[in-house]
Enzyme design. Structure first.
Site, PDB file in Angstrom:
ATOM      1  N   ASP A 283     -15.564  -8.248  17.277  1.00 36.95           N
ATOM      2  CA  ASP A 283     -16.822  -8.270  16.770  1.00 36.95           C
ATOM      3  C   ASP A 283     -16.123  -8.341  15.360  1.00 36.95           C
ATOM      4  OD1 ASP A 283     -18.907  -7.383  16.294  1.00 36.95           O
ATOM      5  OD2 ASP A 283     -18.571  -5.219  17.380  1.00 36.95           O
ATOM      6  N   GLU A 489     -25.740   0.270  13.008  1.00 38.40           N
ATOM      7  CA  GLU A 489     -24.671   0.702  12.819  1.00 38.40           C
ATOM      8  C   GLU A 489     -24.243   2.045  12.051  1.00 38.40           C
ATOM      9  OE1 GLU A 489     -21.866  -3.086  12.692  1.00 38.40           O
ATOM     10  OE2 GLU A 489     -23.333  -3.523  13.208  1.00 38.40           O
TER      11      GLU A 489
END
Length: 603
Positions: A283, A489
């Protein structure tokens, strides 16, 4: 040069090319950089393997497909001018349509697609998204998110199709939508791409991202091996069987061990046991976050991440630091050359498999696909099928929906009735999402209602009407749209899950006086129990995207409601986490709940 000959078998091409590559060229292939940190010269000089656009990372505001394509091709020409001419892959977060791009079709976020219970619809959305991504010259989408969100306090819960792993499994049909159907009899686990109108997919985030303690993003998932395999892993079995080309590792930990440093799961289980043959990608700054604070011991981070089995690293800014660190670790015999070769072999397998060496540059064949009417119609259908009718009148004999189109005067109220940005949610135009109606093309709920009702019906819109205003206007009924603002997020982690202000106020001001339908526009269930008795009808709209006309389609009975809750609707946050099957299961609306209506006969 055999590697440039498409008639040669892929394994031979890989071997031939790798025999020619220096260590520097191999490590370059393992690097992915954001477009803001890269030039054609960097691509050429370092043999960089991949470029991405992070959320909102665009060539210019309101860029056209040609602007995107020119940027991608310029960087690709840099790669092609390197010593070996290895083309790069360009990746982007196309999570609910091609969501970074101006005037793209924005589909409902995954939680809404989970409510449709329709894997074929999701596959068609994948195919449409692939065409829009290709319209801009891009060939790699960081989707699908196959997280199983077990706690709606998590800021990424809307990226999860359901709390139920079997629904998440079904929705891996997005993968053959994006990449194409693997041919019958293909070996399982081998990456696949089915043509120039398809893009590489990425199953993410491996593994357990949706199970963290308290729903805290990037946190620790505490669960035994059986629980990990039965709840969080099944989506990956299906993704691999369907030929997913890449898998992204999760920021989160499993029982205290960072996934970006978890060799047992990334190498031993995913690569060796499940026989995944594509490449594993980190990521964004994922290896930096192996340590706390992030980037506090970068050499350790690089060593831990590469030894765990990560093949491509989303660096995404400082390529020289990563390249120098990894080169030193290899030269000092800390990381074996065999690990580098495994990574490069996997990356090259994907590049050869997708025909990238033969067709590295994109053209404008598909430019008209971006935001096309056919895709908007598909998104509108998805909106219709994703809406969940939670309450419809005080009893079944006196339903409020479908609403009449010929009422003399109706009120439309609330923060989310006329805000396209709110309707689309996070990961739209920018990473965190936007507010307002001037960022992209689409139809708000208010526009949709105006389009649906009779010409003689007066539609009055007031975002936050007073009780006096409602009382004095003699409305036939009201439609109130409230919810939560966009987020992505960690910014979406929320311990309270309340409707954003002044939503509760609007509900009481409107619903005390006039019959009302409340539409909740949100990425997850919110606290609604205190207001439920005031409402005549309640609809969960999730984050429907740009095609708000689909909301009016079911409100007014052109189509029936069919959506089913993909997650449990709790009474209070004190109950969380609470998922279907738990011993303490006491929901406001259970998983799978959803009232149905019949379409009104053609008027």
């Amino acid at each position: 040069m055999k590697y440039k000959d498409p008639k040669q078998p892929i394994n031979l091409r890989i071997r031939d090319l790798m025999n020619r590559m220096t260590l520097a060229e191999k490590i370059g292939q393992m690097v992915q950089l954001d477009r803001v940190a890269v030039t054609p010269e960097i691509m050429r000089n370092y043999s960089i393997g991949s470029v991405l656009s992070g959320g909102g990372s665009v060539p210019l505001p309101k860029a056209t497909p040609k602007d995107w394509m020119d940027m991608v091709n310029e960087l690709q020409n840099g790669s092609l001018s390197s010593r070996l001419g290895i083309p790069m892959i360009y990746g982007i977060d196309a999570l609910h349509g091609h969501n970074n791009v101006y005037q793209a079709t924005i589909f409902p976020h995954n939680v809404g697609l989970g409510a449709t219970r329709d894997p074929d619809l999701v596959k068609r959305i994948g195919a449409a998204t692939a065409r829009e991504v290709r319209a801009t010259g891009i060939n790699y989408a960081f989707a699908p998110c196959i997280a199983v969100c077990r706690d709606p306090r998590w800021g990424r819960c809307y990226e999860s199709y359901s709390e139920d792993p079997s629904i998440v499994e079904e929705m891996t049909e997005l993968i053959p939508g994006l990449q194409g159907d693997i041919p019958a009899g293909s070996p399982k686990g081998v990456p696949f791409l089915g043509g120039k109108d398809k893009v590489l997919a990425c199953a993410k985030h491996f593994v357990g991202d949706g199970g963290t303690v308290g729903g805290i993003n990037e946190n620790n998932t505490v669960i035994d091996w059986h629980g990990l395999l039965s709840i969080h892993m099944p989506g990956y079995y299906h993704a691999i069987i369907k030929g997913v080309s890449t898998i992204m590792v999760s920021y989160s930990s499993w029982n205290g061990k960072k996934m970006h440093a978890n060799r047992a799961l990334v190498t031993d289980f995913l690569k060796n046991r499940l026989k995944f043959r594509g490449f594993v990608i980190s990521d964004w700054q994922g290896i930096d976050r192996v340590t706390y604070p992030p980037h506090s011991n970068y050499t350790y981070s690089v060593q831990a991440g590469i030894e765990a089995g990560i093949d491509m690293v989303m660096v995404p800014y400082n390529h020289t630091e990563f390249i120098d660190t990894l080169t030193r670790l290899v030269n000092d015999k800390i990381i074996p050359m065999s690990r580098i070769d495994d990574a490069v072999r996997r990356i090259l397998r994907v590049k050869f498999m997708m025909g990238l060496f033969e067709n590295p540059l994109s053209d404008q064949t598909l430019a008209a696909e971006l935001g096309s009417q056919a895709h908007r119609d598909l998104a509108r259908q998805a909106v219709r099928k994703s809406l969940v009718l939670l309450k419809n009148g005080e009893n079944a004999d006196d339903p409020m929906i479908p609403l009449p189109k010929n009422a003399p005067r109706i009120l439309v109220a609330g923060t989310h009735a006329h805000n396209l940005g709110y309707q689309c949610g996070g990961w739209t135009t920018t990473w965190q999402g936007v507010s307002g109606n001037n960022h992209t093309a689409g139809t708000t709920i208010l526009n949709a209602i105006n389009n649906a009702v009779n010409l003689s019906t007066e539609v009055v819109y007031s975002q936050n009407p007073s009780a006096e205003f409602v009382k004095s206007n003699n409305f036939s009924y009201a439609i109130v749209a409230v919810g939560e603002p966009p987020y992505a997020e960690t910014a979406g982690d929320n311990q309270n899950l309340t409707i954003s202000e002044p939503g509760a106020n609007v509900i009481s001001n409107v619903c005390e006086t006039v019959k009302c339908v409340v539409i909740v526009v949100s990425g997850r269930p919110l606290v609604i129990e205190p207001y439920l008795n005031q409402m005549d009808a309640l609809v969960a709209a999730w984050l429907p995207g740009t095609e708000g006309q689909g909301v009016a389609d079911v409100l007014f009975g052109d189509y029936g409601f069919t959506g089913k809750l993909p997650r449990t609707w709790f009474k209070t946050v004190d109950q969380l986490p609470m998922n279907v099957g738990d011993w303490h299961y006491d929901p406001l609306f259970p998983f799978g709940h959803g009232l149905t209506t019949e379409p009104v006969g053609a008027a």
